[in-house]
Enzyme design. Structure first.
Site, PDB file in Angstrom:
ATOM      1  N   HIS A 162      -2.409 -10.572   4.771  1.00 17.27           N
ATOM      2  CA  HIS A 162      -3.192 -11.713   4.249  1.00 17.27           C
ATOM      3  C   HIS A 162      -4.162 -12.290   5.288  1.00 17.27           C
ATOM      4  O   HIS A 162      -4.859 -13.267   4.990  1.00 17.27           O
ATOM      5  CB  HIS A 162      -2.256 -12.824   3.766  1.00 17.27           C
ATOM      6  CG  HIS A 162      -1.417 -12.444   2.576  1.00 17.27           C
ATOM      7  ND1 HIS A 162      -1.969 -11.937   1.416  1.00 17.27           N
ATOM      8  CD2 HIS A 162      -0.075 -12.481   2.361  1.00 17.27           C
ATOM      9  CE1 HIS A 162      -1.000 -11.684   0.543  1.00 17.27           C
ATOM     10  NE2 HIS A 162       0.159 -11.995   1.090  1.00 17.27           N
ATOM     11  N   ASP A 198       2.421  -3.819  -1.455  1.00 21.40           N
ATOM     12  CA  ASP A 198       3.075  -5.137  -1.479  1.00 21.40           C
ATOM     13  C   ASP A 198       2.779  -5.788  -2.838  1.00 21.40           C
ATOM     14  O   ASP A 198       1.751  -5.514  -3.453  1.00 21.40           O
ATOM     15  CB  ASP A 198       2.498  -5.994  -0.346  1.00 21.40           C
ATOM     16  CG  ASP A 198       3.205  -7.326  -0.188  1.00 21.40           C
ATOM     17  OD1 ASP A 198       4.095  -7.434   0.669  1.00 21.40           O
ATOM     18  OD2 ASP A 198       2.857  -8.278  -0.929  1.00 21.40           O
ATOM     19  N   HIS A 200       1.756  -8.603  -3.477  1.00 20.80           N
ATOM     20  CA  HIS A 200       0.610  -9.514  -3.442  1.00 20.80           C
ATOM     21  C   HIS A 200      -0.628  -8.807  -2.915  1.00 20.80           C
ATOM     22  O   HIS A 200      -0.531  -7.906  -2.080  1.00 20.80           O
ATOM     23  CB  HIS A 200       0.949 -10.730  -2.563  1.00 20.80           C
ATOM     24  CG  HIS A 200       2.208 -11.411  -2.979  1.00 20.80           C
ATOM     25  ND1 HIS A 200       3.419 -11.145  -2.374  1.00 20.80           N
ATOM     26  CD2 HIS A 200       2.445 -12.297  -3.969  1.00 20.80           C
ATOM     27  CE1 HIS A 200       4.368 -11.867  -2.985  1.00 20.80           C
ATOM     28  NE2 HIS A 200       3.802 -12.569  -3.952  1.00 20.80           N
ATOM     29  N   ASP A 281       8.422  -6.388  -2.026  1.00 24.98           N
ATOM     30  CA  ASP A 281       8.617  -7.580  -2.852  1.00 24.98           C
ATOM     31  C   ASP A 281       8.204  -7.380  -4.298  1.00 24.98           C
ATOM     32  O   ASP A 281       8.348  -8.303  -5.111  1.00 24.98           O
ATOM     33  CB  ASP A 281       7.914  -8.805  -2.233  1.00 24.98           C
ATOM     34  CG  ASP A 281       6.493  -8.518  -1.788  1.00 24.98           C
ATOM     35  OD1 ASP A 281       6.009  -7.386  -1.959  1.00 24.98           O
ATOM     36  OD2 ASP A 281       5.852  -9.449  -1.254  1.00 24.98           O
TER      37      ASP A 281
HETATM   38 ZN   LIG Z   1       3.950  -9.913  -0.702  1.00 31.76          ZN
END
Ligand SMILES: [Zn+2]
Length: 337
Positions: A162, A198, A200, A281
């Site tokens: 991120h 991932d 996200h 995740d």
């Molecule tokens: Zn994540």
């Protein structure tokens, strides 16, 4: 398969997140890394100690101002005698405020708002040491692969995908995946690809390599349009020749997720080496995402990515269920091998 480890990655103890104005217990905790290591050792993987690397590969992707802020953030916060026991931003240098890049503010308590983009990513004693060690773990995995190892796994935290060139957030401080990809690109002398599985969107990695066709990025993630982090980024419309976003509806299980992993893997073909941003995740039961992938799904994702038969560096990103994070990583790596 070798996995790279550094005890320094355990030194970051975020203690809490400020989420929607509420102090909640941190989920990106040191026990994540130790759980993965235990599972890897039990599966017979070979541990390799991380070697210290110079800052050049780090500064190839991040602004020096961000790196130097993070290096001293805790010390200056502690020296200022502020009541919070972690660095927390309160005012942000919002793009709507100014045309020119903002100057460094005089107040120590205003400085995090120049670099942080959320209130969840707290800095305390040991945060810098752990984040910098995670970069060394990723770069050591690059060394192994550049020296002929087919696959190497960087067992690192805090995660990194991120983080953009000069902005940190999402429980991430330095973009381990991006540093590894840029260094691998330099070492193999040809294009590399990043596949981020991932749950996200890898918004930092996207921002870093946008329009760089020699470091293509593909991300399979829960749809930000359905209300999920990173909210402002990760939409299919951001895709171009160098970047592919594959947002999925909440509740997506193995079939839909693996179809997207296949598409992301096809996007990576033609590269000379691969970096996998491995977040587990997306698994059913993970507290941080609504995707419903099984352990078999992760093993199959490993097989799909391994089908490229490219030199591959796997970098750990998210995964927050301490009971399953280790087995899920082991399944993915088993599929890859
Ligand atoms: Zn994540």
């Amino acid at each position: 398969m070798p996995f790279v480890w550094s005890d320094d990655c355990l030194r970051h103890e975020p203690a809490a997140e400020i989420w929607v104005g509420t102090r909640t217990p941190a989920t990106e905790v040191p026990a994540r890394a130790t759980a993965i290591r235990e599972a890897l050792v039990a599966a017979g993987a070979r541990q390799v100690g991380a070697a210290a690397h110079p800052d050049e590969p780090l500064l190839a992707v991040h602004d020096e101002a961000l790196v130097s802020y993070l290096r001293g953030a805790w010390e200056e916060w502690a020296a200022a005698g502020l009541p919070s026991h972690r660095v927390v931003p309160y005012m942000f240098a919002h793009r709507g405020l100014m045309d020119e890049p903002p100057a460094e503010p005089a107040a120590v308590w205003a400085r995090p708002g120049l670099y942080a983009y959320d209130t969840m990513t707290l800095i305390g004693p040991g945060t810098w040491e752990a984040a910098r060690a995670a970069v060394d773990v990723a770069l050591t995995a690059v060394d192994l692969v550049a020296d002929g190892e087919p696959v190497a796994y960087a067992c690192c935290r805090p995660p990194g995908h991120h983080v953009a060139r000069s902005a940190y957030g999402g429980s991430c401080y330095l973009n381990n995946t991006a540093v590894a990809a840029a260094e691998l690109r330099r070492r193999v002398g040809g294009p590399v690809a990043i596949v981020d599985i991932d749950a996200h969107h890898g918004n930092g990695t996207q921002e870093l390599f946008r329009r760089r066709e020699d470091i293509r990025t593909a991300s399979v993630h829960v749809d930000p349009g359905a209300g999920w982090f990173p909210h402002f980024l990760g939409f299919a419309g951001e895709s171009d020749a160098a970047n592919l976003n594959l947002p999925l509806a909440p509740g997506t299980g193995d079939d839909g997720w693996l179809a997207a992993v296949r598409e992301a893997t096809a996007f990576a073909s033609g590269a000379r080496a691969l970096v996998v941003a491995l977040g587990v995740d997306a698994a059913a039961g993970d507290p941080e995402s609504p995707l419903e992938v099984t352990a078999d799904g992760y093993r199959e994702a490993g097989r799909i990515l391994g089908g490229l038969a490219l030199p591959t560096v796997v970098v750990q990103e998210g995964g927050y269920d301490l009971a399953t994070i280790g087995p899920l990583v082991v399944e993915t790596l088993a599929g890859l091998r």
